[in-house]
Structures are given as structure tokens and as C-alpha cells.
Write a protein that holds these residues in place. Structure first.
Motif, short mmCIF file in Angstrom:
data_model
loop_
_atom_site.label_atom_id
_atom_site.label_comp_id
_atom_site.label_asym_id
_atom_site.label_seq_id
_atom_site.Cartn_x
_atom_site.Cartn_y
_atom_site.Cartn_z
N VAL A 25 3.56 -5.08 2.35
CA VAL A 25 2.92 -6.01 3.30
C VAL A 25 3.36 -7.46 3.01
O VAL A 25 3.76 -8.18 3.93
CB VAL A 25 1.39 -5.87 3.24
CG1 VAL A 25 0.71 -6.88 4.15
CG2 VAL A 25 0.97 -4.46 3.64
N SER A 38 0.45 -8.22 14.82
CA SER A 38 -0.55 -7.30 14.26
C SER A 38 0.05 -6.57 13.05
O SER A 38 1.20 -6.13 13.10
CB SER A 38 -0.93 -6.31 15.36
OG SER A 38 -2.02 -5.58 14.93
N GLY A 39 -0.71 -6.52 11.97
CA GLY A 39 -0.26 -5.80 10.78
C GLY A 39 0.68 -6.60 9.88
O GLY A 39 1.24 -6.04 8.93
N THR A 40 0.82 -7.89 10.13
CA THR A 40 1.72 -8.68 9.28
C THR A 40 1.05 -9.12 7.97
O THR A 40 1.69 -9.78 7.14
CB THR A 40 2.25 -9.94 10.02
OG1 THR A 40 1.15 -10.60 10.63
CG2 THR A 40 3.28 -9.58 11.06
N GLY A 41 -0.21 -8.79 7.80
CA GLY A 41 -0.85 -9.04 6.51
C GLY A 41 -1.68 -10.31 6.44
O GLY A 41 -1.93 -10.83 5.35
N LYS A 42 -2.19 -10.77 7.58
CA LYS A 42 -3.01 -11.99 7.58
C LYS A 42 -4.34 -11.75 6.86
O LYS A 42 -4.75 -12.54 6.02
CB LYS A 42 -3.27 -12.45 9.03
CG LYS A 42 -1.98 -12.72 9.80
CD LYS A 42 -2.23 -13.11 11.25
CE LYS A 42 -2.84 -12.01 12.11
NZ LYS A 42 -1.96 -10.85 12.33
N SER A 43 -4.99 -10.63 7.22
CA SER A 43 -6.29 -10.36 6.58
C SER A 43 -6.12 -10.01 5.10
O SER A 43 -6.94 -10.42 4.28
CB SER A 43 -7.00 -9.20 7.28
OG SER A 43 -7.26 -9.54 8.61
N VAL A 44 -5.04 -9.29 4.78
CA VAL A 44 -4.82 -8.95 3.36
C VAL A 44 -4.58 -10.24 2.56
O VAL A 44 -5.06 -10.38 1.42
CB VAL A 44 -3.64 -7.95 3.20
CG1 VAL A 44 -3.29 -7.75 1.74
CG2 VAL A 44 -3.98 -6.61 3.86
N PHE A 70 0.90 -1.16 0.00
CA PHE A 70 0.00 0.00 0.00
C PHE A 70 0.93 1.20 0.00
O PHE A 70 1.58 1.48 1.01
CB PHE A 70 -0.91 -0.01 1.23
CG PHE A 70 -1.83 -1.20 1.26
CD1 PHE A 70 -3.00 -1.20 0.52
CD2 PHE A 70 -1.52 -2.33 2.01
CE1 PHE A 70 -3.84 -2.31 0.52
CE2 PHE A 70 -2.35 -3.43 2.02
CZ PHE A 70 -3.52 -3.42 1.28
N HIS A 81 -5.77 -15.12 16.44
CA HIS A 81 -4.79 -14.78 17.47
C HIS A 81 -4.95 -15.72 18.65
O HIS A 81 -4.21 -15.62 19.62
CB HIS A 81 -5.06 -13.36 18.01
CG HIS A 81 -4.60 -12.27 17.10
ND1 HIS A 81 -3.28 -11.98 16.91
CD2 HIS A 81 -5.27 -11.40 16.32
CE1 HIS A 81 -3.16 -10.98 16.07
NE2 HIS A 81 -4.36 -10.61 15.68
N HIS A 139 4.39 1.03 1.70
CA HIS A 139 4.34 0.01 2.75
C HIS A 139 4.19 -1.40 2.15
O HIS A 139 3.13 -1.76 1.65
CB HIS A 139 3.18 0.34 3.69
CG HIS A 139 3.04 -0.62 4.82
ND1 HIS A 139 1.92 -0.71 5.59
CD2 HIS A 139 3.88 -1.57 5.30
CE1 HIS A 139 2.08 -1.65 6.49
NE2 HIS A 139 3.26 -2.19 6.32
N1 LIG Z 1 -6.92 -0.96 2.21
C1 LIG Z 1 -5.76 -0.68 2.81
N2 LIG Z 1 -5.13 0.50 2.59
C2 LIG Z 1 -3.95 0.77 3.17
N3 LIG Z 1 -3.32 -0.05 4.00
C3 LIG Z 1 -3.89 -1.22 4.27
C4 LIG Z 1 -5.14 -1.60 3.70
N4 LIG Z 1 -5.47 -2.84 4.14
C5 LIG Z 1 -4.47 -3.22 4.97
N5 LIG Z 1 -3.53 -2.25 5.05
C6 LIG Z 1 -2.30 -2.33 5.84
O1 LIG Z 1 -1.67 -3.56 5.57
C7 LIG Z 1 -1.08 -4.10 6.75
C8 LIG Z 1 -1.59 -5.50 6.98
O2 LIG Z 1 -2.97 -5.43 7.34
P1 LIG Z 1 -3.79 -6.71 7.79
O3 LIG Z 1 -5.15 -6.22 8.14
O4 LIG Z 1 -3.69 -7.77 6.77
O5 LIG Z 1 -2.99 -7.14 9.09
P2 LIG Z 1 -3.29 -8.35 10.07
O6 LIG Z 1 -2.06 -9.21 10.10
O7 LIG Z 1 -4.56 -9.02 9.69
O8 LIG Z 1 -3.39 -7.54 11.43
P3 LIG Z 1 -4.29 -7.75 12.76
O9 LIG Z 1 -3.77 -9.01 13.40
O10 LIG Z 1 -3.98 -6.55 13.57
O11 LIG Z 1 -5.73 -7.84 12.34
C9 LIG Z 1 -1.41 -3.13 7.88
O12 LIG Z 1 -0.30 -2.30 8.10
C10 LIG Z 1 -2.58 -2.34 7.35
O13 LIG Z 1 -2.60 -1.05 7.86
#
Ligand SMILES: Nc1ncnc2c1ncn2[C@@H]1O[C@H](COP(=O)(O)OP(=O)(O)OP(=O)(O)O)[C@@H](O)[C@H]1O
Length: 263
Positions: free
Chosen positions: A21, A41-47, A16, A202, A19
């Protein structure tokens, strides 16, 4: 016999702006397994989950699903592929103005072209499968506990008999008893119906109670994806802290005592 993965993620890139991911991320999901995806947190699991289910278009790499390449599929192939997925998002994402039965029937009417009567009948069966009492079918989501809403959302994710179920933090917000009930239900349904599960979590209890393999995300990649026994031994500091910190030790100890009692 070598089992082919149902989903193969290769050299996945996601950023992004500046950044980064995901950077050259590889991951497989095998038929019938429950794969837990963990990481800070923020390692990109949901992405990662969103990239596989088609809600986020990656910047690079390939995602092969049921033998087809998601990135180069026609919109029709893509929608056929996505119909073989069930997705349960954090919070459940049910329509608040519809009863549980209507929420699930809507999915069936839209995607399986059932009549309203048949869809509602099947919706009640799906709710029962998810462990809800018959009377809950006519409740609105706001009238139910968090655990019941999660079960209803699971029933909706299972409405179209998916081959792969994606779960984003399924036990978040549930009390320990509700969470343990959800974990047990997930395993029972996987055993009975044979679907595969890709679960971002988690929750250490959930990992020990349900997962066949665990993938750890860190620094844009999958650090390790293996059975819990193997993952726990990985020397990476985050893994050591996660599994062998005070909370990890307590959960692992409880599960190994439970396993011994079982034999
Ligand atoms: N649509 C978006 N626009 C900009 N940045 C994004 C977007 N979606 C995710 N990010 C960034 O990508 C990174 C990974 O996000 P993600 O939600 O996948 O993390 P995660 O591992 O699921 O975190 P958590 O455990 O906190 O839910 C984060 O830094 C988030 O801010």
C-alpha cells in the motif's frame, strides 16, 4: 525563519500480505495548516491516517510527531502524544446510547479526569463551538441530521483541545449546503484555535474551500504536496483527470468566480 513540521512521515512502508500500500512514502504536516490528502480509491489514505494516529503499526519507515519518533516511543509517551490529537472518523463513531452531551463528557471524564458536572458543562461549550444549538446537547445521535452528527463528532474530536485534528472524509454523506457549512466551520475553528488539520477527502469543494496544501497519493507514494495552484498543474494523468475533468472544472470555476466577487 524555517518552520519545522509537526509531523514528519519518512520512507513509510505498509503492506497487507503481498499487497504493497505504501512504498517509501514521505509527507509533512506544518503547524496551523489544513492539509488535504486525496488519491484514488485504495491508494492508502486511511491507512496513512491510521498509521499516524497509532491505530495501525506500519511495516517500516519513521513517523516523527512533535519531535518524537512514534515507532520507538514508550507506551506512556505514545499515549501522551495521542492525547494531543483529535480524530473524527467517517460516520462520527458516537455512542448511540448516549446523548451528545454525554458522548463528549465521557471523553473529558476518561482523559481529563473532570467531574461529571464539569465535563457536562465543558461538553455543552464544545457543542456550541461546533455550531450546535443548546437543546441538541440532550439529543441522541439517532435524533439528529447527518450534518448535526458530524458537528457533534467534531465537538468530541475537539474535546481535549487537540493540536492536530485528523478528519477522514468529514463531508461524506452531507448535502452540499451541510458540507459547505462544515467546511466554513473548520476554517473558522482552525483560525480561532490554531490547530493543524490532516484531512482525507474526496470532496473537491472541501479542498478548494479549506485546504492550504493538498497531498496526492498514488502508486504507494505522495506524488505531490503543495498549494492547489501547483498541484493542479501536475501532469500526472490522475491529477489532470481529477482537477480538470468535468467536475473539477466546475468546482474550480465556481471558486475562482467567488474569490473575484470577494475583492
Ligand atoms: N486491515 C486491512 N487488511 C487488509 N487490507 C487492508 C486493510 N486495511 C486496508 N487495506 C487495504 O489497503 C488499501 C488501502 O486502503 P485505504 O482504506 O487506506 O484506502 P483509501 O485510499 O482510504 O481508499 P478509499 O478512498 O476508497 O476510502 C486497500 O486496498 C485496502 O483494501
Amino acid at each position: 525563519m524555517v518552520t519545522e513540521p509537526l509531523i514528519q512521515v519518512r520512507a513509510l512502508e505498509n503492506h497487507f500480505g503481498e499487497h504493497q500500500v505504501h512504498d517509501n512514502l514521505d509527507l509533512d504536516l506544518y503547524p496551523g495548516e489544513i492539509l488535504g490528502v486525496v488519491g484514488g480509491s485504495g491508494t492508502g489514505k486511511s491507512v496513512l491516517l491510521r498509521s499516524i494516529v497509532g491505530l495501525h503499526r506500519p511495516n517500516g519507515g519513521t513517523i516523527s510527531v512533535f519531535g518524537g519518533d512514534l515507532m520507538t516511543m514508550s507506551p506512556q509517551q505514545r499515549s501522551r502524544t495521542e492525547r494531543r490529537f483529535g480524530v473524527l472518523f467517517q460516520g462520527g463513531a458516537l455512542f448511540t446510547s448516549l446523548t451528545l452531551q454525554e458522548n463528549i463528557a465521557l471523553t473529558l471524564i476518561e482523559h481529563a479526569r473532570l467531574t461529571r458536572r464539569d465535563a457536562e458543562h465543558l461538553a455543552r461549550m464544545k457543542l456550541a463551538l461546533a455550531g450546535l444549538p443548546p437543546e441538541a446537547a440532550l439529543n441522541y445521535p439517532s435524533e439528529l441530521s447527518g450534518g448535526m452528527v458530524k458537528r457533534a463528532a467534531l465537538a468530541r474530536a475537539l474535546a481535549l483541545d487537540p493540536e492536530v485534528l485528523f478528519l477522514d472524509e468529514p463531508t461524506a454523506g452531507l448535502d452540499p449546503i451541510g458540507a459547505a457549512g462544515f467546511d466554513a466551520l473548520l476554517r473558522t475553528l482552525r483560525d480561532a484555535l490554531g490547530f493543524s488539520v490532516f484531512m482525507v477527502t474526496h470532496d473537491l469543494d472541501t479542498l478548494y474551500a479549506t485546504c492550504d496544501r493538498v497531498a496526492v497519493l498514488a502508486r504507494g507514494q505522495v506524488l505531490v504536496a503543495d498549494s492547489l495552484d501547483v498541484v493542479e498543474q501536475n501532469p500526472d494523468p490522475w491529477i489532470q483527470d481529477y482537477f480538470h475533468g468535468p467536475r473539477g472544472r466546475a468546482v474550480a470555476g465556481a471558486h475562482s468566480r467567488y474569490a473575484k466577487e470577494d475583492h
